[in-house]
Design an enzyme around this catalytic site. Sequence first.
Site, short mmCIF file in Angstrom:
data_model
loop_
_atom_site.label_atom_id
_atom_site.label_comp_id
_atom_site.label_asym_id
_atom_site.label_seq_id
_atom_site.Cartn_x
_atom_site.Cartn_y
_atom_site.Cartn_z
N ALA A 1 0.83 -1.20 0.00
CA ALA A 1 0.00 0.00 0.00
C ALA A 1 0.87 1.26 0.00
O ALA A 1 0.63 2.20 -0.77
CB ALA A 1 -0.94 -0.01 1.21
N CYS B 1 1.93 -12.04 0.80
CA CYS B 1 1.34 -13.28 0.32
C CYS B 1 2.36 -14.25 -0.24
O CYS B 1 2.09 -15.44 -0.39
CB CYS B 1 0.32 -12.98 -0.76
SG CYS B 1 -0.82 -11.69 -0.28
N ASN C 1 -3.01 -2.68 -2.60
CA ASN C 1 -2.41 -2.00 -3.74
C ASN C 1 -3.32 -0.89 -4.28
O ASN C 1 -2.86 0.22 -4.54
CB ASN C 1 -2.12 -3.00 -4.86
CG ASN C 1 -0.83 -3.78 -4.62
OD1 ASN C 1 0.24 -3.33 -5.01
ND2 ASN C 1 -0.93 -4.90 -3.93
#
Lengths: 433, 433
Positions: free
Chosen positions: A13, A44, A287
């Site tokens: 982010a 992830c 994102n």
Amino acid sequence: MPRRLVVVGGGAAGMSAASAARRIDPELGIVVLEAGGYVSYGVCGLPYYLSGVVEHAEELLAHPASWFVEHRRLDLRLHARAVALDPDRRVVRYVQDGAQHDLSYTALVVAAGGAPTVPELPGPPRPTFTIRTLEDAIALRSLLDAGTVRSALVVGAGYIGLEMAEALHARGCAVTVVERLPRVLTTLDAEVAARVEDHVREHVELRLGVGSEPLPAADVVVLATGVVPTGGIAADAGATTGPRGALLVDDRMRTSLPGVWAAGDCIAPWHRVLGAPAFVPLGPAANKTGRVAGTVAAGGDATFDGVVGTAVVKVFDLEVAHTGLTHEQAGAAGLAAVATDVVGRSRAKYYPGATPLHVRLVHEAGGRLLGAQLVGREGAAKRIDVTATALHAGLTVTDLAALDLSYAPPYAPVYDPLILAAQAARRKLVAAV
Amino acid sequence: MPRRLVVVGGGAAGMSAASAARRIDPELGIVVLEAGGYVSYGVCGLPYYLSGVVEHAEELLAHPASWFVEHRRLDLRLHARAVALDPDRRVVRYVQDGAQHDLSYTALVVAAGGAPTVPELPGPPRPTFTIRTLEDAIALRSLLDAGTVRSALVVGAGYIGLEMAEALHARGCAVTVVERLPRVLTTLDAEVAARVEDHVREHVELRLGVGSEPLPAADVVVLATGVVPTGGIAADAGATTGPRGALLVDDRMRTSLPGVWAAGDCIAPWHRVLGAPAFVPLGPAANKTGRVAGTVAAGGDATFDGVVGTAVVKVFDLEVAHTGLTHEQAGAAGLAAVATDVVGRSRAKYYPGATPLHVRLVHEAGGRLLGAQLVGREGAAKRIDVTATALHAGLTVTDLAALDLSYAPPYAPVYDPLILAAQAARRKLVAAV
């Protein structure tokens, strides 16, 4: 004072925000404060680095830190932990190398991410890891590479716990997963989760509903009991928070504090199906909200249209996907929901490799789709996106049954499992009239 | 006279119609006239039987003929070709074992399917096949199994031609594909088709733009130059026809003749994106329109909401998928369309097996999605369904960019290729403002 954007957090982010801000304003001063030593990697990917599927930690980085300095002209400060915020003076305080620094800003984006919860475990101390940062993963992988870890205990059977179980199993560990709840994956209804449990038990030991009894011995313990949002500096400064203490933002990622935006795992974005903010910390929204926050904070315009809560996880040989609300979640939200289950096939029945695909649709009695859950050895991961699209558009199960989905024997039966499920759901509506 | 439904054609559409009618009316007399010797098989499976991927022809049948007689109580007449229709007297004439029979009906469903076009080929006669019926496929497979076929010529580079090229190549034949047009797969734009051509040429010889020159020698010739609708008995009796001579029907599959319904490859169903009927003979619509026709013809109610033209085909190691209109088709329909191309990846970049995925979106200048084309080694087949759903719901590329699609490293990058393409398309809209 020259205009300065400060971004707290160098994860997906934060780096999306910084990059978006640079595109809007080539002259803006942009400082990124990152508590760790790496930026722009996806959390992830960590299980796949641990398992060895990804060989080098660097492969997980979108770009090395130097790339952002050179190509985005960011003032990137690593090992710099933001600790306090004065929104009136527009100053953020951070600690780096043991020293405190005050940094003024014209705009601030809080993208501090989430932090793993750390429960107190009974029994003797053991090497214990959380897997939230690249440093965490590098430390555990070093231990695994040393070859002395024969057994592993994973605490928590959410999606990260199950990914970690698979990774440790792939490294040759005897793995036990313990979970306080009587089931895995609360993102699924219990009946669907049961299919995943059966599969997990083919590979590792799974103990559900574990209370205060002693935990099994293991060479290493991995904690995967959940994530809490870490927008504390903004919350402590008075920013409005919502579910789980996550920061509340509008569709331009503005917090309630003037000059402060937020993005990523520390916010509760709008959930389109719930019609309310929800804490659903996942990569794509991190994102996208980062990009919106950076764009708007730098003077541009962008909006984020919310999430429907779509996710997929690989659990050994299963694809496990869901979107929207489970039957349980819909009930908790006061919706009169119906669940319809169908087991279709991933390919034409005569085509080699066809495997069962379990579809659960959750819908209102009147037909509006509320959610979907898919579990199978193949074909679940991207099929869930059809239902995510249907949720975004507010479609009914009748609409879903009418969709013109692709067919060829290697990829789907002539009646796709989603169509079969929608037809079964539609019959309930007709029957209810 | 007792009520009698006659169904012309025992393929997917006809058997769906007969089965649906039986569910509506347990007492109805139902006769199915099938010109061939098999019922209820999917034409789409024939290439896989030829290649040997499917071992026995019987595997392609949804059920053996006896099952329909026993469980659906159908009067199934094989090798019975309907040849004429008198809609005023409600009599259908058919030929079986060389004898003509007249059969009266109260309701008729025409599900006669499509027939391959058979061009005249220059040069000496060679064993020549079309692949439309199970008999066709059994005959060619017998020849292949005999082991004397070393070379094969496929005429036509549409999706059936390319599937046949793959099947014959898999059987060890040296295959040449010839096509009159300068490209393969007119369901794709030329720029996208070029990627498929490059891949086809890695496996077989492909000659495009072939005119009247002599065709190469080959032990066997397979014709795959297209399919025409075979609703002739209804058209000859005055039923209204549309594109390519296909029967026109309303949303309940009624033709313009009283008491006559139609379904499957002999009709032109409503195309939701074109806003007009279109001849798009594909399996899912055949099954669905058959079910609607049988339901309504037997006194029930059902509707078909049209197609958006979704299809996928396996071409050697590529998944080739499309939905809606190509840029060329949109232009031909008088729409001012924009094409946006993006090459994304099928998985996270660091996850093994990630391969390029080419996405073309076709949209109006104002943003409304008109179509999509996807080509890649994996991830195209079911991803196309997201765009098919978006077309059904009338979404714009801005909506598409906002979708909450599933993400996990083994299945998609954090920005799915569809999202990347939609973002790129959206930038054109913003730029145009």
